[in-house]
Design a protein around this motif. Structure first.
Motif, PDB file in Angstrom:
ATOM      1  N   SER A  69       0.827  -1.132  -0.077  1.00 34.03           N
ATOM      2  CA  SER A  69       0.087  -0.081  -0.079  1.00 34.03           C
ATOM      3  C   SER A  69       0.820   1.122   0.007  1.00 34.03           C
ATOM      4  CB  SER A  69      -0.970   0.060   1.049  1.00 34.03           C
ATOM      5  OG  SER A  69      -0.208   0.176   2.498  1.00 34.03           O
ATOM      6  N   LEU A  70       0.197   2.510  -0.332  1.00 33.15           N
ATOM      7  CA  LEU A  70       1.046   3.706  -0.447  1.00 33.15           C
ATOM      8  C   LEU A  70       1.779   4.226   0.887  1.00 33.15           C
ATOM      9  CD1 LEU A  70      -1.322   5.697  -2.712  1.00 33.15           C
ATOM     10  CD2 LEU A  70       0.930   4.702  -3.106  1.00 33.15           C
ATOM     11  N   ASP A  71       0.932   3.630   1.857  1.00 29.36           N
ATOM     12  CA  ASP A  71       1.682   4.183   3.314  1.00 29.36           C
ATOM     13  C   ASP A  71       2.391   3.061   3.741  1.00 29.36           C
ATOM     14  OD1 ASP A  71      -0.148   2.060   4.152  1.00 29.36           O
ATOM     15  OD2 ASP A  71      -1.345   3.353   5.492  1.00 29.36           O
ATOM     16  N   GLY A  72       2.791   2.020   2.981  1.00 33.62           N
ATOM     17  CA  GLY A  72       3.542   1.001   3.410  1.00 33.62           C
ATOM     18  C   GLY A  72       2.983   0.181   4.762  1.00 33.62           C
ATOM     19  N   ASP A  73       1.692  -0.094   5.105  1.00 32.15           N
ATOM     20  CA  ASP A  73       1.265  -0.489   6.303  1.00 32.15           C
ATOM     21  C   ASP A  73       0.262  -1.465   5.881  1.00 32.15           C
ATOM     22  OD1 ASP A  73       0.936  -0.813   9.202  1.00 32.15           O
ATOM     23  OD2 ASP A  73      -0.901   0.591   9.208  1.00 32.15           O
ATOM     24  N   GLY A  74       0.300  -2.028   4.830  1.00 31.55           N
ATOM     25  CA  GLY A  74      -0.490  -3.269   4.338  1.00 31.55           C
ATOM     26  C   GLY A  74      -0.169  -3.500   2.822  1.00 31.55           C
ATOM     27  N   VAL A  75      -1.157  -4.308   2.281  1.00 36.26           N
ATOM     28  CA  VAL A  75      -1.292  -4.535   0.993  1.00 36.26           C
ATOM     29  C   VAL A  75      -2.467  -4.520   0.371  1.00 36.26           C
ATOM     30  CG1 VAL A  75       0.796  -6.314   1.066  1.00 36.26           C
ATOM     31  CG2 VAL A  75      -1.430  -7.014   1.218  1.00 36.26           C
TER      32      VAL A  75
END
Length: 117
Positions: A69-75
């Motif tokens: 994800s854009l925030d790097g906190d998931g997919v």
């Protein structure tokens, strides 16, 4: 012909990209069932409905593609989407959800009358 004994003409099902469009009721049913499965936490798996949907699509042979994800906190799944299922495939998926739910004690939020149909 008015007053004749001819059967009414059937209206063809709407199509999207050559596939029969799934009506809103069926899509709502699918998402309600996925939410019920998510709440039940079968096999101790605490997953969001979207993840359960991807797991069932994968079980049907549709590959998921995951991107950070854009925030790097998931997919985020960028692979096959349930909106691309044919009517027969959607029916199979819903039957799979019912079978899985029965096997894992999922309590459905939809009216019980539908299960008997």
């Amino acid at each position: 012909m008015i007053g004749g004994n001819h059967p009414p003409e059937e209206t063809p099902a709407p199509k999207v990209d050559g596939r029969v469009a799934i009506d809103t009721h069926v899509a709502d049913l699918l998402h309600a069932m996925l939410s019920d499965i998510s709440r039940a936490k079968p096999m101790g798996r605490n997953l969001k409905p979207e993840i359960w949907k991807c797991l069932f699509l994968d079980a049907m042979g549709h590959q998921a593609n995951w991107v950070l994800s854009l925030d790097g906190d998931g997919v985020v799944n960028t692979g096959f989407r349930s909106s691309r299922l044919t009517v027969a495939e959607m029916s199979d998926m819903i039957e799979s959800l019912y079978a899985f739910g029965a096997e894992h004690g999922v309590e459905w939020s939809e009216p019980a009358e539908r299960h008997a149909a």
